[in-house]
Design an enzyme around this catalytic site. Structure first.
Site, PDB file in Angstrom:
ATOM      1  N   ASN A 136      -6.734   9.878 -26.791  1.00  0.00           N
ATOM      2  CA  ASN A 136      -6.557  11.330 -26.694  1.00  0.00           C
ATOM      3  C   ASN A 136      -5.160  11.747 -27.128  1.00  0.00           C
ATOM      4  O   ASN A 136      -4.989  12.745 -27.848  1.00  0.00           O
ATOM      5  CB  ASN A 136      -6.807  11.802 -25.266  1.00  0.00           C
ATOM      6  CG  ASN A 136      -8.165  11.427 -24.744  1.00  0.00           C
ATOM      7  OD1 ASN A 136      -8.276  10.723 -23.756  1.00  0.00           O
ATOM      8  ND2 ASN A 136      -9.219  11.869 -25.410  1.00  0.00           N
ATOM      9  N   TYR A 137      -4.161  11.003 -26.706  1.00  0.00           N
ATOM     10  CA  TYR A 137      -2.775  11.355 -27.029  1.00  0.00           C
ATOM     11  C   TYR A 137      -2.512  11.248 -28.527  1.00  0.00           C
ATOM     12  O   TYR A 137      -1.882  12.126 -29.123  1.00  0.00           O
ATOM     13  CB  TYR A 137      -1.797  10.458 -26.249  1.00  0.00           C
ATOM     14  CG  TYR A 137      -2.145  10.312 -24.787  1.00  0.00           C
ATOM     15  CD1 TYR A 137      -2.588  11.397 -24.036  1.00  0.00           C
ATOM     16  CD2 TYR A 137      -2.053   9.074 -24.146  1.00  0.00           C
ATOM     17  CE1 TYR A 137      -2.935  11.251 -22.695  1.00  0.00           C
ATOM     18  CE2 TYR A 137      -2.387   8.925 -22.816  1.00  0.00           C
ATOM     19  CZ  TYR A 137      -2.835  10.009 -22.101  1.00  0.00           C
ATOM     20  OH  TYR A 137      -3.173   9.870 -20.787  1.00  0.00           O
ATOM     21  N   GLY A 188      -6.691  11.640 -19.478  1.00  0.00           N
ATOM     22  CA  GLY A 188      -6.562  11.246 -20.877  1.00  0.00           C
ATOM     23  C   GLY A 188      -6.303   9.765 -21.011  1.00  0.00           C
ATOM     24  O   GLY A 188      -5.925   9.088 -20.045  1.00  0.00           O
ATOM     25  N   HIS A 189      -6.532   9.271 -22.206  1.00  0.00           N
ATOM     26  CA  HIS A 189      -6.258   7.881 -22.541  1.00  0.00           C
ATOM     27  C   HIS A 189      -5.499   7.845 -23.861  1.00  0.00           C
ATOM     28  O   HIS A 189      -5.313   8.869 -24.528  1.00  0.00           O
ATOM     29  CB  HIS A 189      -7.554   7.080 -22.632  1.00  0.00           C
ATOM     30  CG  HIS A 189      -8.256   6.926 -21.319  1.00  0.00           C
ATOM     31  ND1 HIS A 189      -7.880   5.979 -20.377  1.00  0.00           N
ATOM     32  CD2 HIS A 189      -9.280   7.614 -20.763  1.00  0.00           C
ATOM     33  CE1 HIS A 189      -8.656   6.075 -19.320  1.00  0.00           C
ATOM     34  NE2 HIS A 189      -9.524   7.066 -19.526  1.00  0.00           N
ATOM     35  N   ARG A 246       0.228   9.848 -12.344  1.00  0.00           N
ATOM     36  CA  ARG A 246      -0.033  11.215 -12.796  1.00  0.00           C
ATOM     37  C   ARG A 246       1.048  12.134 -12.244  1.00  0.00           C
ATOM     38  O   ARG A 246       1.633  11.863 -11.181  1.00  0.00           O
ATOM     39  CB  ARG A 246      -1.408  11.695 -12.315  1.00  0.00           C
ATOM     40  CG  ARG A 246      -2.572  10.911 -12.859  1.00  0.00           C
ATOM     41  CD  ARG A 246      -3.901  11.589 -12.493  1.00  0.00           C
ATOM     42  NE  ARG A 246      -3.957  11.975 -11.087  1.00  0.00           N
ATOM     43  CZ  ARG A 246      -4.319  11.157 -10.095  1.00  0.00           C
ATOM     44  NH1 ARG A 246      -4.649   9.902 -10.369  1.00  0.00           N
ATOM     45  NH2 ARG A 246      -4.361  11.581  -8.854  1.00  0.00           N
ATOM     46  N   ASP A 300       0.862  -1.179   0.000  1.00  0.00           N
ATOM     47  CA  ASP A 300       0.000   0.000   0.000  1.00  0.00           C
ATOM     48  C   ASP A 300       0.901   1.233   0.000  1.00  0.00           C
ATOM     49  O   ASP A 300       1.474   1.598   1.021  1.00  0.00           O
ATOM     50  CB  ASP A 300      -0.898  -0.009   1.240  1.00  0.00           C
ATOM     51  CG  ASP A 300      -1.905   1.138   1.231  1.00  0.00           C
ATOM     52  OD1 ASP A 300      -1.777   2.043   0.378  1.00  0.00           O
ATOM     53  OD2 ASP A 300      -2.805   1.132   2.077  1.00  0.00           O
ATOM     54  N   LEU A 301       1.036   1.862  -1.155  1.00  0.00           N
ATOM     55  CA  LEU A 301       2.001   2.946  -1.302  1.00  0.00           C
ATOM     56  C   LEU A 301       1.651   4.185  -0.488  1.00  0.00           C
ATOM     57  O   LEU A 301       2.486   5.088  -0.359  1.00  0.00           O
ATOM     58  CB  LEU A 301       2.130   3.326  -2.784  1.00  0.00           C
ATOM     59  CG  LEU A 301       2.643   2.227  -3.710  1.00  0.00           C
ATOM     60  CD1 LEU A 301       2.837   2.764  -5.119  1.00  0.00           C
ATOM     61  CD2 LEU A 301       3.932   1.629  -3.184  1.00  0.00           C
ATOM     62  N   ASP A 342      -0.133   3.984 -26.205  1.00  0.00           N
ATOM     63  CA  ASP A 342       0.373   3.310 -25.004  1.00  0.00           C
ATOM     64  C   ASP A 342       1.686   2.576 -25.263  1.00  0.00           C
ATOM     65  O   ASP A 342       2.673   2.777 -24.544  1.00  0.00           O
ATOM     66  CB  ASP A 342      -0.653   2.289 -24.508  1.00  0.00           C
ATOM     67  CG  ASP A 342      -1.795   2.928 -23.737  1.00  0.00           C
ATOM     68  OD1 ASP A 342      -1.690   4.111 -23.390  1.00  0.00           O
ATOM     69  OD2 ASP A 342      -2.795   2.238 -23.493  1.00  0.00           O
TER      70      ASP A 342
END
Length: 237
Positions: free
Chosen positions: A137-138, A133-134, A93, A68-69, A164
């Site tokens: 979008n890029y 974004g996904h 992000r 758990d970061l 990706d």
């Protein structure tokens, strides 16, 4: 099981588990022989791919541990791993790694020779850095999506190969390997910052050059490689 053979044998990499481009990047590094340990989120997070983990092939070839970061102890454990690694790769992000006490400054303080690889869609800075974004979008902004399709029709979505994986994972993997080579010579680490919008635009280099020369038309299905040529199309046989 990790492949002990390959050009990256002996290289240690910490992967902060995520979705899409970072797992694919680290899969490639593992395939090349690197010893990659993936830090996964605790059970209950499916990463956008629910189902039997056996079929999430992007996670193949490396050990994993669930942490758990958000807990201080997890950050301390990862910094210890980073202190003995050649590279750390994350895909949060912008600003999230820093909030988790795992940003470049903290990791390079633990290991000055570390290569810190990071992946985003829009980059760490700029007007879109914090925008959601996904892949689609890029590649829309970089011009890739507009270029793929037949005459008179809408753009065709090229799966998530151009954003990706092509514009993200491959550029990050090349950057991390290059930085590791430099670190082995100088003893100094660095940050490799890959953005999918930048990588997908780079993939368009040939076509933008041909467009500037007047050889390529800005119309789908009217060029040599986009189904405009009769010998470069799909036919029923």
């Amino acid at each position: 099981m990790h492949n002990a053979k390959g050009p990256l044998a002996g290289i240690r990499i910490v992967e902060l588990g995520g979705v899409g481009p970072v797992p694919f990047c680290c899969m490639l590094l593992s395939d090349l022989g690197a010893d990659v340990i993936r830090i996964d989120r605790p059970p209950g997070y499916d990463g956008g791919q629910p189902g039997d983990p056996r079929f999430n092939l992007l996670n193949r070839g490396r050990r994993s541990a669930a942490l758990d970061l958000k807990k201080k102890e997890a950050a301390e454990a990862i910094l210890k791993l980073a202190g003995q690694a050649d590279a750390l790769v994350e895909g949060f992000r912008p600003g999230v790694a820093e909030k988790l006490r795992l940003g470049p400054d903290a990791c390079l303080a633990a290991n000055p020779a570390l290569v810190y690889g990071r992946m985003t869609g829009w980059g760490q800075h700029g007007p879109l850095a914090q925008a959601p974004g996904h892949d689609i979008n890029y590649i829309s902004l970089s011009g890739v999506l507009h270029s793929v399709g037949v005459a008179g029709g809408p753009p065709v979505i090229p799966l998530n190969l151009a954003g990706d994986f092509g514009g993200g994972s491959l550029y990050l993997a090349l950057g991390v390997v290059s930085a590791i080579l430099e670190s082995k010579r100088s003893g100094k680490g660095q940050v490799v910052d890959a953005a999918m919008v930048d990588g997908s635009a780079s993939l368009m280099t040939l076509f933008y050059g041909m467009f500037a020369s007047g050889y390529w038309k800005d119309e789908r299905g009217s060029n040599r490689l986009d189904s405009g040529a009769p010998w470069y199309n799909v036919y029923e046989t």
